[in-house]
Design an enzyme around this catalytic site. Structure first.
Site, mmCIF file in Angstrom:
data_model
loop_
_atom_site.group_PDB
_atom_site.id
_atom_site.type_symbol
_atom_site.label_atom_id
_atom_site.label_comp_id
_atom_site.label_asym_id
_atom_site.label_seq_id
_atom_site.Cartn_x
_atom_site.Cartn_y
_atom_site.Cartn_z
ATOM 1 C CE LYS A 113 -0.614 7.387 6.203
ATOM 2 N NZ LYS A 113 -1.848 8.065 5.800
ATOM 3 C CG PHE A 149 -1.846 1.263 1.143
ATOM 4 C CD1 PHE A 149 -2.979 1.238 0.358
ATOM 5 C CD2 PHE A 149 -1.533 2.423 1.826
ATOM 6 C CE1 PHE A 149 -3.805 2.362 0.257
ATOM 7 C CE2 PHE A 149 -2.346 3.545 1.733
ATOM 8 C CZ PHE A 149 -3.485 3.515 0.942
ATOM 9 C CG ASP A 157 5.605 4.066 1.458
ATOM 10 O OD1 ASP A 157 5.592 4.882 2.402
ATOM 11 O OD2 ASP A 157 4.608 3.818 0.758
#
Length: 395
Positions: free
Chosen positions: A254, A140, A225
């Site tokens: 984030k 993801f 990531d």
């Protein structure tokens, strides 16, 4: 207006790409949220790591307020007094050499992919248009068209094609499969050090070191990531540190925005990010003064190591407590980040999340399991409150 009124308003006027729990939140502080009716909830999700420092951390709010009184946006056609400081401080925190600011995690991943391809053509000598990126299944990395092109999640892919070519998908954690997929045309290997959406999957010990060695042997970039796993979530500044491994490029996001605004970046080697030239890549809001001021406040909070230590210590505690619960088949993850696999015959999926909300805990199901990732400011007593609620629901 009532809770029902607000929910009806949302459903009437917004695209239904989410299915929120039926609560309307109005206030947040630390690890707690309050709805319109004054009911308090313990936040056991932390915005998928975007709220590592809790809601409205005073240092981050103060930095944002101070910058709001000065300058918020210039565009990158001008310099401003927060940009260079943000880039230097973030590079020093992460042990990297150069920073490419952006806004969202998906934008950071997309930017890293572009840079990797540019580097492959300019430096590695891959024929034009032939560069490949190797990725892992169950990944993801976001939901842009290019990123869902290499997703193995049917929900993310179905009816969104045609897809962007140039990607190979291999099983996560399988070094032999990865080795077989890398060729002279491979620009980069893109991986999550811990797969979040797949269920907080920690790869086999030694796997990430094998990835690093393979990339070194084949002159291939290792792109990590760390949008969810980075910035203290797993107990270290970057999750790769657990294996003593360094990537060539990292995608961050984030938590870098401190729960105030979207802030992301690609950080890494100067000779890789240095392939970009003016006009080849850009972002109107990337690296804006307000974002840089917020990001600098986040870096300052992380520089002392307090949040990394809290994540390690409280993470061990929450994993131990969850593992003791009747009705839990498995707990996996690292730091204050856990996937709870629920035993057969117990409530699963959304029913668990709804039942927890009724007990004052906001959490989220994922593929029938439960995702537990509270803010790093949480206390042991608050963890006990949340875990006891889970025990009650599963019992």
């Amino acid at each position: 207006m009532t809770t029902h009124d607000y929910i009806t308003l949302d459903e009437r006027w917004s695209a239904r790409n989410y299915h929120p729990l039926p609560v309307v939140l109005a206030h947040g502080e630390g690890a707690w949220l309050t709805d319109l009716d004054g009911r308090r909830y313990l936040d056991f999700l932390a915005g998928y790591s975007a709220l590592n420092f809790g809601h409205r951390h005073p240092d981050i709010v103060a930095a944002a307020k101070a910058q709001l009184d000065q300058l918020t946006l210039t565009g990158r056609v001008f310099h401003h007094d927060q940009f260079g400081l943000f880039c230097r401080e973030l590079a020093e925190l992460t042990g990297t050499e150069m920073v490419l600011p952006a806004n969202t995690g998906a934008e950071a991943v997309e930017s890293a992919l572009k840079v990797a391809r540019k580097w492959a053509y300019q430096v590695k000598g891959v024929p034009d248009g032939a560069a490949e990126i190797v990725v892992a299944d169950e990944n993801f990395h976001g939901r842009t068209t290019t990123i869902v092109s290499f997703s193995t999640d049917a929900e993310a892919r179905d009816e969104f094609g045609p897809f962007t070519p140039g990607f190979k998908v291999v099983p996560y954690g399988d070094a032999d499969a990865l080795r077989s997929a890398v060729t002279d045309n491979t620009a980069a290997v893109l991986l999550e050090p811990i797969q979040g959406e797949a269920g907080v999957v920690v790869p086999p010990k030694g796997y990430l070191a094998e990835v690093r060695q393979l990339c070194d042997d084949t002159n291939t970039l290792f792109v990590a990531d760390e949008v969810q796993s980075g910035l203290a979530r797993t107990g270290t500044t970057l999750a790769l540190e657990h294996e003593g491994v360094r990537a060539d490029l990292y995608a961050l996001g984030k938590a870098l925005g401190g729960g105030i605004m979207p802030v992301s970046a690609v950080v890494g080697r100067a000779d890789v990010l240095g392939v970009l030239r003016p006009g080849e890549h850009g972002s109107t809001f990337g690296g804006n003064p307000l974002a840089c001021a917020v990001g600098r406040a986040v870096v300052r909070l992380l520089a002392g190591g307090e949040f990394q230590e809290r994540s390690r210590e409280l993470g061990a505690y929450v994993h131990a407590r969850l593992g003791e619960l009747d009705g839990v088949a498995e707990v996996r993850g690292r730091g204050l980040w856990a996937n709870v696999r629920i035993a057969e015959g117990r409530p699963t999926g959304r029913k668990v999340s709804e039942a927890l909300a009724e007990r004052g805990v906001l959490c989220k199901e994922s593929h029938g399991n439960l995702r537990v990732a509270p803010p790093l400011v949480i206390t042991r007593e608050e963890i006990d409150f949340g875990v006891d609620a889970i025990a009650d629901v599963l019992g």
